[in-house]
Design an enzyme around this catalytic site. Structure first.
Site, PDB file in Angstrom:
ATOM      1  N   PHE A 244      16.858   7.621  32.730  1.00  0.00           N
ATOM      2  CA  PHE A 244      17.176   6.204  32.908  1.00  0.00           C
ATOM      3  C   PHE A 244      15.911   5.484  33.348  1.00  0.00           C
ATOM      4  CE2 PHE A 244      18.431   2.456  35.326  1.00  0.00           C
ATOM      5  CZ  PHE A 244      19.232   1.825  34.396  1.00  0.00           C
TER       6      PHE A 244
ATOM      7  N   LYS B 163      12.942  -0.329  43.554  1.00  0.00           N
ATOM      8  CA  LYS B 163      14.046  -0.062  44.481  1.00  0.00           C
ATOM      9  C   LYS B 163      13.631  -0.185  45.964  1.00  0.00           C
ATOM     10  CE  LYS B 163      17.465   1.714  41.473  1.00  0.00           C
ATOM     11  NZ  LYS B 163      17.226   2.347  40.193  1.00  0.00           N
TER      12      LYS B 163
ATOM     13  N   ASP C 294       8.169   7.889  36.482  1.00  0.00           N
ATOM     14  CA  ASP C 294       9.085   6.847  36.927  1.00  0.00           C
ATOM     15  C   ASP C 294       9.657   7.298  38.271  1.00  0.00           C
ATOM     16  OD1 ASP C 294      11.179   5.162  37.483  1.00  0.00           O
ATOM     17  OD2 ASP C 294      11.968   5.123  35.436  1.00  0.00           O
TER      18      ASP C 294
HETATM   19  C1  PLP Z   1      16.994   1.800  38.798  1.00  0.00           C
HETATM   20  C2  PLP Z   1      15.987   2.450  37.957  1.00  0.00           C
HETATM   21  C3  PLP Z   1      15.220   1.738  37.018  1.00  0.00           C
HETATM   22  C4  PLP Z   1      15.470   0.274  36.702  1.00  0.00           C
HETATM   23  O1  PLP Z   1      15.295  -0.554  37.807  1.00  0.00           O
HETATM   24  P1  PLP Z   1      15.884  -2.057  37.764  1.00  0.00           P
HETATM   25  O2  PLP Z   1      15.349  -2.656  39.030  1.00  0.00           O
HETATM   26  O3  PLP Z   1      17.365  -1.944  37.713  1.00  0.00           O
HETATM   27  O4  PLP Z   1      15.329  -2.707  36.551  1.00  0.00           O
HETATM   28  C5  PLP Z   1      14.245   2.399  36.321  1.00  0.00           C
HETATM   29  N1  PLP Z   1      14.024   3.727  36.520  1.00  0.00           N
HETATM   30  C6  PLP Z   1      14.735   4.440  37.414  1.00  0.00           C
HETATM   31  C7  PLP Z   1      14.421   5.888  37.612  1.00  0.00           C
HETATM   32  C8  PLP Z   1      15.748   3.841  38.141  1.00  0.00           C
HETATM   33  O5  PLP Z   1      16.476   4.565  38.994  1.00  0.00           O
END
Ligand code: PLP
Length: 390
Positions: free
Chosen positions: A124, A238, A209
């Site tokens: 994700f 986050k 990520d």
């Molecule tokens: C939440 C998340 C995203 C996306 O972040 P948003 O602030 O919702 O755009 C991307 N990568 C990972 C691993 C995430 O947990």
């Protein structure tokens, strides 16, 4: 748009590890806005920093110099592998910047054909067209085609499969060291070291990520530190703003060599208000006891869950994750159990892929919160009527 199911939990106030609904009812928040409220709700230092900065200077264009942005970027550079930082407003934008940086590196390097990133099943990376193109999950992709070309997916933790996808178009690998939405699946040491080695051998870029697993969540500032694997580019978000919308793309100066004036931008990204929030979060995380506390609470939570599982082994399978990013693998539908916890027991968690209950308490969680959580979880399991038993 009704893209989220309607929910009876409607918080209007927060305090530490608790949320309060419209009628004053209290919830134990072990979701933290999905790993965002790292300092819990209403942390006085964060609240004050935002209030003070709002009264001083909230927003200016990135057309002007930013002492606030420079100061935070300097701190992040000093803390990490990176030499340079771009601030965004979200995780998806941080990943977008990472994808653009990787493509542009090879363009600047005389290899514009190397534009493809190898990503992983159940990954994700966000909800923009670029980041949904990077995932394999049909529920996020269906109906949004045509998606962006330049992504290929391998099974997570399968190094040979990932290496088999490398060809003359490959720019690098984009990977969550711990998959969050995908089910709190921890990348193995051999897998991530293998990707790093392949990048070194073939001139590819390792893009991590750490939007969910970074920023103190696992007991170190970033999870890759625990593995001894260093990325070339990293997306963060986050926890970085503790609830204020902020993300960042970090890179070595080598990897960012294509990102010259005019190639990228953001109206809001890195504005003074966001920078003040992030400085307050970092001030708290930099206190010497903070990260060891996360690690200790993570062990405590994991230990307590492992002790509880045998009492309810018809429901629970095992615990996985790192620090305070914990997944409780269920033998039944986790989504339904998470709703049961939320609606009947006022405990907030998040479901994740493969029937996992994702447990993401604020990093300031204390032992008594963990005790309350595990006791309530156990009580909930005792009265839970599995759909399969109905
Ligand atoms: C939440 C998340 C995203 C996306 O972040 P948003 O602030 O919702 O755009 C991307 N990568 C990972 C691993 C995430 O947990």
């Amino acid at each position: 748009m009704p893209v989220y199911p309607r929910c009876a939990v409607r918080p209007v106030r927060g305090e530490g590890c608790y949320l309060f609904g419209e009628d004053g009812e209290r919830y134990l928040d072990f979701a933290s806005g999905i790993a965002v409220n790292a300092l819990g709700h209403g942390h006085p230092a964060l609240v004050k920093a935002i209030a003070d900065q709002a009264a001083t200077l909230m927003h200016v264009s990135n057309l002007y110099g930013s002492p606030q942005g420079e100061a935070l970027a300097r701190r992040l550079v000093d803390l990490t592998f990176a030499d340079t930082v771009f601030f965004t407003n979200s995780g998806a934008e941080a990943v977008e910047c990472a994808i653009k940086t990787a493509r542009r590196f090879h363009y600047a390097d005389g290899h514009p054909e190397r534009h493809a990133l190898i990503t992983f099943n159940n990954a994700f990376h966000g909800r923009t067209l670029g980041t949904i193109s990077a995932t394999s999950q049909p529920k996020m992709r269906d109906g949004f085609e045509p998606l962006l070309p330049g992504f290929a997916q391998a099974p997570f933790n399968d190094l040979d499969a990932a290496l088999a996808l490398v060809d003359e178009h490959t720019a690098g690998f984009l990977v969550e060291p711990i998959q969050g939405e995908g089910g709190v699946s921890v990348g193995t040491r051999a897998f991530l070291h293998g990707l790093r080695a392949a990048c070194d051998e073939r001139g590819l870029l390792l893009v991590l990520d750490e939007v969910q697993c970074g920023y103190g969540r696992t007991g170190t500032m970033f999870y890759h530190e625990q593995l001894g694997v260093t990325p070339d580019i990293m997306a963060v978000a986050k926890g970085i703003g503790g609830g204020f919308p902020l993300g960042a793309c970090l890179a070595t100066s080598h990897a960012a060599k294509g990102m010259v004036a005019g190639t990228h931008g953001s109206t809001y990204g890195g504005n003074p208000l966001a920078m003040a929030a992030a400085q307050a979060v970092l001030d708290v995380m930099a206190e010497p006891g903070f990260l060891p506390h996360v690690a200790a609470m993570g062990e405590r939570l994991r230990g307590a869950l492992e002790q509880m599982i045998p009492n309810h082994d018809h429901l629970f399978d095992h615990v996985r994750g790192a620090g305070l990013m914990v997944g409780l693998k269920m033998k039944t539908d986790a989504r339904r159990f998470v709703a049961h916890l939320r609606d009947e027991h006022r405990v907030l968690t998040v479901s994740a892929g493969e029937n996992v209950v994702r447990i993401l308490p604020p990093l300031v969680v204390e032992e008594y919160h963990i005790a309350e959580f595990v006791e309530t979880l156990s009580a909930a399991a005792r009265v839970y009527v599995d759909a399969a038993d109905d």
